[in-house]
Design a protein around this motif. Structure first.
Motif, PDB file in Angstrom:
ATOM      1  N   GLN A 299      77.134  63.089  13.778  1.00  0.00           N
ATOM      2  CA  GLN A 299      78.329  63.921  13.676  1.00  0.00           C
ATOM      3  C   GLN A 299      78.500  64.785  14.897  1.00  0.00           C
ATOM      4  O   GLN A 299      77.520  65.230  15.495  1.00  0.00           O
ATOM      5  N   GLY A 300      79.771  65.024  15.282  1.00  0.00           N
ATOM      6  CA  GLY A 300      79.996  65.883  16.436  1.00  0.00           C
ATOM      7  C   GLY A 300      80.099  65.109  17.733  1.00  0.00           C
ATOM      8  O   GLY A 300      80.093  65.692  18.804  1.00  0.00           O
ATOM      9  N   ASN A 301      80.226  63.782  17.641  1.00  0.00           N
ATOM     10  CA  ASN A 301      80.392  62.989  18.855  1.00  0.00           C
ATOM     11  C   ASN A 301      81.832  62.527  19.043  1.00  0.00           C
ATOM     12  O   ASN A 301      82.086  61.518  19.695  1.00  0.00           O
ATOM     13  N   GLY A 302      82.760  63.261  18.438  1.00  0.00           N
ATOM     14  CA  GLY A 302      84.176  62.974  18.634  1.00  0.00           C
ATOM     15  C   GLY A 302      84.834  62.243  17.483  1.00  0.00           C
ATOM     16  O   GLY A 302      86.054  62.049  17.481  1.00  0.00           O
ATOM     17  N   GLN A 303      84.044  61.862  16.464  1.00  0.00           N
ATOM     18  CA  GLN A 303      84.617  61.115  15.341  1.00  0.00           C
ATOM     19  C   GLN A 303      85.720  61.915  14.634  1.00  0.00           C
ATOM     20  O   GLN A 303      86.782  61.378  14.321  1.00  0.00           O
ATOM     21  N   THR A 304      85.427  63.202  14.393  1.00  0.00           N
ATOM     22  CA  THR A 304      86.377  64.046  13.667  1.00  0.00           C
ATOM     23  C   THR A 304      87.713  64.107  14.400  1.00  0.00           C
ATOM     24  O   THR A 304      88.779  63.908  13.821  1.00  0.00           O
ATOM     25  N   GLU A 305      87.642  64.353  15.716  1.00  0.00           N
ATOM     26  CA  GLU A 305      88.862  64.482  16.508  1.00  0.00           C
ATOM     27  C   GLU A 305      89.583  63.138  16.634  1.00  0.00           C
ATOM     28  O   GLU A 305      90.812  63.086  16.658  1.00  0.00           O
ATOM     29  N   LEU A 306      88.818  62.054  16.687  1.00  0.00           N
ATOM     30  CA  LEU A 306      89.440  60.728  16.746  1.00  0.00           C
ATOM     31  C   LEU A 306      90.292  60.509  15.497  1.00  0.00           C
ATOM     32  O   LEU A 306      91.460  60.118  15.576  1.00  0.00           O
ATOM     33  N   VAL A 307      89.711  60.806  14.334  1.00  0.00           N
ATOM     34  CA  VAL A 307      90.441  60.619  13.077  1.00  0.00           C
ATOM     35  C   VAL A 307      91.642  61.561  13.007  1.00  0.00           C
ATOM     36  O   VAL A 307      92.741  61.152  12.619  1.00  0.00           O
ATOM     37  N   GLU A 308      91.441  62.804  13.414  1.00  0.00           N
ATOM     38  CA  GLU A 308      92.558  63.755  13.379  1.00  0.00           C
ATOM     39  C   GLU A 308      93.711  63.268  14.244  1.00  0.00           C
ATOM     40  O   GLU A 308      94.884  63.450  13.898  1.00  0.00           O
ATOM     41  N   THR A 309      93.395  62.638  15.364  1.00  0.00           N
ATOM     42  CA  THR A 309      94.447  62.165  16.259  1.00  0.00           C
ATOM     43  C   THR A 309      95.175  60.961  15.654  1.00  0.00           C
ATOM     44  O   THR A 309      96.397  60.879  15.700  1.00  0.00           O
ATOM     45  N   ILE A 310      94.428  60.052  15.059  1.00  0.00           N
ATOM     46  CA  ILE A 310      95.071  58.878  14.456  1.00  0.00           C
ATOM     47  C   ILE A 310      95.993  59.301  13.308  1.00  0.00           C
ATOM     48  O   ILE A 310      97.054  58.733  13.098  1.00  0.00           O
ATOM     49  N   THR A 311      95.586  60.336  12.567  1.00  0.00           N
ATOM     50  CA  THR A 311      96.345  60.716  11.378  1.00  0.00           C
ATOM     51  C   THR A 311      97.381  61.809  11.630  1.00  0.00           C
ATOM     52  O   THR A 311      97.998  62.325  10.708  1.00  0.00           O
ATOM     53  N   GLY A 312      97.558  62.180  12.899  1.00  0.00           N
ATOM     54  CA  GLY A 312      98.635  63.100  13.242  1.00  0.00           C
ATOM     55  C   GLY A 312      98.291  64.574  13.089  1.00  0.00           C
ATOM     56  O   GLY A 312      99.175  65.426  13.068  1.00  0.00           O
ATOM     57  N   LEU A 313      97.007  64.887  12.986  1.00  0.00           N
ATOM     58  CA  LEU A 313      96.604  66.289  12.836  1.00  0.00           C
ATOM     59  C   LEU A 313      96.228  66.927  14.177  1.00  0.00           C
ATOM     60  O   LEU A 313      96.003  68.121  14.265  1.00  0.00           O
ATOM     61  N   ARG A 314      96.145  66.104  15.199  1.00  0.00           N
ATOM     62  CA  ARG A 314      95.761  66.591  16.529  1.00  0.00           C
ATOM     63  C   ARG A 314      96.495  65.730  17.558  1.00  0.00           C
ATOM     64  O   ARG A 314      96.770  64.568  17.292  1.00  0.00           O
ATOM     65  N   THR A 315      96.825  66.303  18.737  1.00  0.00           N
ATOM     66  CA  THR A 315      97.567  65.501  19.713  1.00  0.00           C
ATOM     67  C   THR A 315      96.632  64.829  20.715  1.00  0.00           C
ATOM     68  O   THR A 315      95.612  65.390  21.091  1.00  0.00           O
ATOM     69  N   ALA A 316      97.048  63.642  21.124  1.00  0.00           N
ATOM     70  CA  ALA A 316      96.289  62.901  22.125  1.00  0.00           C
ATOM     71  C   ALA A 316      96.695  63.395  23.504  1.00  0.00           C
ATOM     72  O   ALA A 316      97.846  63.748  23.732  1.00  0.00           O
ATOM     73  N   ARG A 317      95.747  63.417  24.411  1.00  0.00           N
ATOM     74  CA  ARG A 317      96.084  63.795  25.780  1.00  0.00           C
ATOM     75  C   ARG A 317      96.582  62.562  26.540  1.00  0.00           C
ATOM     76  O   ARG A 317      97.604  62.609  27.212  1.00  0.00           O
ATOM     77  N   THR A 318      95.859  61.478  26.401  1.00  0.00           N
ATOM     78  CA  THR A 318      96.340  60.216  26.975  1.00  0.00           C
ATOM     79  C   THR A 318      96.053  59.097  25.988  1.00  0.00           C
ATOM     80  O   THR A 318      95.295  59.271  25.035  1.00  0.00           O
ATOM     81  N   GLY A 319      96.659  57.949  26.230  1.00  0.00           N
ATOM     82  CA  GLY A 319      96.391  56.774  25.405  1.00  0.00           C
ATOM     83  C   GLY A 319      97.419  56.584  24.306  1.00  0.00           C
ATOM     84  O   GLY A 319      98.326  57.396  24.139  1.00  0.00           O
ATOM     85  N   THR A 320      97.256  55.478  23.566  1.00  0.00           N
ATOM     86  CA  THR A 320      98.234  55.166  22.522  1.00  0.00           C
ATOM     87  C   THR A 320      97.551  54.790  21.208  1.00  0.00           C
ATOM     88  O   THR A 320      96.444  54.269  21.190  1.00  0.00           O
ATOM     89  N   VAL A 321      98.283  55.077  20.118  1.00  0.00           N
ATOM     90  CA  VAL A 321      97.871  54.668  18.782  1.00  0.00           C
ATOM     91  C   VAL A 321      99.027  53.865  18.205  1.00  0.00           C
ATOM     92  O   VAL A 321     100.147  54.359  18.112  1.00  0.00           O
ATOM     93  N   ARG A 322      98.762  52.597  17.862  1.00  0.00           N
ATOM     94  CA  ARG A 322      99.825  51.769  17.290  1.00  0.00           C
ATOM     95  C   ARG A 322      99.395  51.231  15.935  1.00  0.00           C
ATOM     96  O   ARG A 322      98.225  50.926  15.714  1.00  0.00           O
ATOM     97  N   MET A 323     100.391  51.117  15.067  1.00  0.00           N
ATOM     98  CA  MET A 323     100.137  50.533  13.756  1.00  0.00           C
ATOM     99  C   MET A 323     101.121  49.377  13.624  1.00  0.00           C
ATOM    100  O   MET A 323     102.328  49.593  13.680  1.00  0.00           O
ATOM    101  N   LEU A 324     100.607  48.157  13.505  1.00  0.00           N
ATOM    102  CA  LEU A 324     101.435  46.951  13.440  1.00  0.00           C
ATOM    103  C   LEU A 324     102.466  46.946  14.562  1.00  0.00           C
ATOM    104  O   LEU A 324     103.634  46.635  14.361  1.00  0.00           O
TER     105      LEU A 324
END
Ligand code: ATP
Ligand code: MG
Length: 508
Positions: A299-324
């Motif tokens: 825990q604490g290796n970025g998993q929490t923030e990764l999930v928050e970004t995918i689910t719209g709770l945190r903003t990404a600085r770069t990169g993309t998230v696509r669903m279908l």
């Protein structure tokens, strides 16, 4: 002689007999583990022993003397300390300030200050250092609590109890939020305490831990104490059976994955945390329909923030998230939900439930504005009620009362409400973060089977878990996250405990 004992302790909540004539005793120098399925009454028993709630009937004894606690202060005076599952520390205060809170000693500095008490910082700090040293609790008294990782905050809670003279330490699921390393350290601390004659009561759902740390194990089932055993006279599957009242399959059966179209595609995602540190660095991954991708990692290796970004709770600085194929990078949570993403959040208290809402309303939290739960802007209570009537038995939520407020449920049952909601609303992709944290073995079996069945019907799952057992049991592919990056991905056939363990420590 028992240092602390419960005799025929009973607690009746409205409609729920949470403790039914429970007997329990704790000897000096022992670690007594309390086991039981979700809602069995463990926390209720501990809350009575700590004076947080008062028994309906029965007696509590300290050193064979009957005691009556009207508040935790009474329990503390009798040498009983408790570390709660959700820490009760003030983040903007230092460690020392948190520890002395409520027991401040003041000293008068000079005649000029006479009458104006001045908080004495030097002697409490010295006492804290001494306690920390004695029980190998590595804590800096001057650090701000808000800056400390959970494992250290927990140590602050332990010192807080010791500072108040605790001889008995009650810990409710202390390892649920710890990394394996932190859990090992905690057990060392507990051994140091018991070596000095103190005693500890520990609640946990992790049977491996129980076998490692317990001197005695007591098991509760539906409000009753069903038995006390020693670790050498039992094993994990017998304990599971005692808790749940039936045999539990500790390993899930699943057929080979039949992956379909790509659902979630993440490319080169970079995220910074609240302190402007880059915590997710160039992560790319794909989850296909009908497969479970497990993300292993301390825990604490970025998993929490990764999930928050995918689910719209945190903003990404770069990169993309696509669903279908649809770009959902930095989209609002509702849009992400509507794109077919289900989310079992890591922090169920904060992101999963509205505590003072009914169970039924919590089950409609993501869909209440859609048909059949609303027509126009008018909520359709019968439809919301009907959904709860269907999901409560299907997910074995206890008590089976749709108008119970979510806050009154036991920890594991809160989790079951979230899982029921997220797995029943037709999501194509499920982001499952620590889905079985705080859940009893019987319900873990149930949740795992549910996830596997849904995956066989085409659900794609991104599983984030700190439990290597869970990663190994469920995943079709495993990715290891270390310091914000995915450092390896492999099919489950190639994943061994040893290999993942090394990768999790950053050893390639
Ligand atoms: N304040 C309350 N009001 C009403 N019912 C309550 C209250 N607190 C607990 N309960 C009920 O008492 C029962 C026992 O709950 P308790 O929290 O002690 O279970 P537990 O063994 O700690 O479970 P878990 O492993 O899920 O934490 C549950 O049915 C719960 O819903
Ligand atoms: Mg509990």
């Amino acid at each position: 002689m028992a240092i602390l004992a419960a005799h025929n302790l009973t607690k009746q909540f409205p409609g729920v007999l949470a403790n039914d004539r429970v007997n329990f005793d704790l000897e000096p120098g022992e670690v007594h583990v309390l086991l039981g399925e979700n809602g069995a009454g463990k926390t209720t028993l501990m809350n009575m022993l700590y004076g947080l709630i008062s028994p309906t009937s029965g007696e509590i004894q300290v050193n064979d003397q009957a005691v009556h606690f009207t508040s935790p202060n009474d329990a503390i005076k009798q040498g009983i300390g408790m570390v709660h599952q959700h820490f009760m520390l003030v983040p903007v205060f230092t460690v020392t300030e948190n520890i002395v809170l409520g027991v401040e000693q003041t000293k008068k500095r000079s005649s000029w200050f006479r009458g104006l008490g001045v908080l004495d910082r030097t002697s409490p700090e010295a006492k804290i250092r001494e306690l920390a040293e004695k029980f190998s609790l590595k804590v800096d008294p001057r650090a701000l609590v808000g800056d400390l990782p959970v494992g250290i905050q927990q140590k602050v809670e332990i010192i807080k109890a010791l500072y108040r003279g605790a001889q008995v330490l009650i810990m409710d699921e202390p390892t649920a939020v710890l990394t394996p390393q932190e859990a090992t350290e905690l057990f060392e601390v507990i051994h140091a305490l018991t070596a000095q004659g103190m005693a500890a009561i520990l609640i946990t759902h992790k049977l491996k831990e129980v076998m490692a740390i317990a001197d005695r194990i007591s098991v509760m089932h539906q409000g009753r104490m069903v038995g006390t055993v020693t670790p050498d006279a039992t094993d994990e599957s017998q304990l599971a059976e005692m808790m749940v009242g039936r045999k539990v399959i500790l390993q899930v059966e699943k057929a080979l994955a039949q992956p379909g179209a790509a659902l979630l595609t993440i490319e080169n995602l970079t995220v910074i945390d609240d302190r402007q540190q880059q915590v997710v660095s160039g992560v790319s991954l794909t989850v296909q329909a009908g497969e479970i991708l497990g993300i292993a990692g301390v825990q604490g290796n970025g998993q929490t923030e990764l999930v928050e970004t995918i689910t719209g709770l945190r903003t990404a600085r770069t990169g993309t998230v696509r669903m279908l194929g649809e770009d959902l990078t930095n989209a609002p949570p509702r849009k992400i939900i509507e794109a077919g993403v289900g989310h079992i959040p890591e922090d169920r208290e904060k992101h999963g439930l509205v505590k003072n809402y009914f169970l039924s309303d919590n089950m409609a939290l993501c869909t209440y504005y859609q048909e059949p739960f609303a027509q126009g802007v008018v909520l359709q209570q019968p439809a919301i009620q009907a959904q709860a009537d269907r999901l409560i038995p299907a997910f074995d939520v206890r008590p089976a009362n749709p108008t119970a407020t979510a806050g009154t449920l036991s920890g594991g049952n809160k989790q079951k409400v979230i899982i029921a909601r997220e797995m029943s609303r037709g999501a194509k992709l499920l982001i499952a973060a620590q889905p079985t944290r705080g859940v009893d073995v019987g319900s873990i079996e149930f949740i795992h089977q549910h996830i596997v069945t849904a995956r066989e019907a085409g659900l794609g799952v991104l599983l984030i878990s700190a439990e290597l057992d869970e990663i190994l049991a469920l995943s079709d592919r495993v990715a290891v996250m270390f310091q914000g990056s995915i450092i390896a991905t492999m099919p489950i056939e190639e994943a061994t405990r040893e290999k993942l363990g090394l990768l999790m420590a950053g050893v390639k």
